[in-house]
Scaffold this active site. Structure first.
Site: not given
Ligand code: PAF
Length: 280
Positions: A31, A35, A37, A61, A147, A149, A184, A187
């Protein structure tokens, strides 16, 4: 656009689409969309008949001292952006839906996760692979877009898919940058305006590495030193790692004589930023 909270509902919708012979393309996210995403979403739309995006800040994570609680969230805005992109379904489960109290099964890619970010964020990739496997089982996508990145994440997911004989095709999408080169990232919101200026040092340091290599420098240690000196000339910066690695197995290279991936992680103020560049 369907907004789905329950695993059972998501499974039912994706089963129906599959029954109709439709190809499902999936973009997993945490979430606070930007841009980059949306460019993954556009790629997914190009590749599939139905596009699913997940929004889930995955507690698994984040380390105990990391930013799970402060991680930026703006679901209302995210849903508007995704609706404008013509996404078919957004899967947005609660943590308790994904991890009920008796949850006890994890999946871990071992070797690829020992270096780079894995060395500094113990358990991070185990959390990523576990949630991605769960999301794949729930959504059953033909294609999933990630991505570049998060290059190590991309390779780790590819390895998981290969090792576990999963059917989802992993598609990589290039890093999307601000005009001044900053990759981008959700964070980036943590950066003050002065820190934001210093954050450009990551991309500039990667360009410096590219220049030194094009001039004939083959010694990663020498290039690392130059990059570190360069980054630390910007206020608020602290290099966590700079590595020159093989782009497939992520092993450090001792001498640069073939395409190499330079990856780095740098704290700018409290924001931990990562970036990378494939240097041919
Ligand atoms: O890259 C991310 O935003 C996260 O690591 C992911 C792949 C959505 C898993 O939580």
């Amino acid at each position: 656009m369907e907004v789905i909270k329950k695993i059972s509902k998501m499974k039912e919708i994706s089963k129906n689409w599959r029954r109709e012979g439709l190809k499902i393309a999936f973009v997993p996210t945490m979430g606070f969309l930007h841009e980059a995403h949306l460019s993954l979403v556009r790629k997914a739309k190009e590749l599939g008949d139905k596009t699913v995006v997940s929004i889930f800040v995955n507690p698994l994570q984040f380390g105990p001292k990391e930013d799970y609680k402060e991680y930026p969230r703006d679901t209302k805005r995210d849903l508007e952006l995704l609706k404008n992109e013509g996404v078919d379904a957004v899967f947005i489960p609660e943590p308790e839906e994904m991890y009920p109290p008796d949850f006890q099964t994890y999946v871990e890619v071992t070797r690829l996760t020992t270096g780079l970010c894995g060395a500094f964020r113990p358990g991070h990739f185990k959390g990523v692979t576990t949630v991605v496997l769960k999301l794949f089982n729930i959504i059953n996508p033909d294609i999933a877009v990630f991505g570049e990145k998060d290059y190590q994440q991309l390779q780790v997911i590819r390895q998981m898919v290969k090792d576990l004989n999963m059917d989802t095709e992993i598609v990589a999408h290039p890093t999307v940058r601000e005009e001044d080169g900053l990759a981008m990232s959700s964070r980036n919101i943590y950066l003050s305006s002065d820190e934001r200026k210093s954050a450009t040092s990551l991309y500039k340091a990667l360009l410096l590495a590219k220049k030194l290599i094009s001039e004939g420098e083959k010694d990663p240690q020498k290039i690392k030193k130059e990059m570190e000196k360069f980054i630390h000339s910007f206020p608020f910066t602290r290099v966590q790692y700079i590595e020159f690695i093989d782009p497939v197995n992520l092993e450090p290279v001792k001498e640069i004589n073939k395409p190499v991936l330079c990856a780095l992680a740098v704290f700018v103020g409290k924001a931990r930023l990562i970036d990378n560049m494939l240097i041919n």
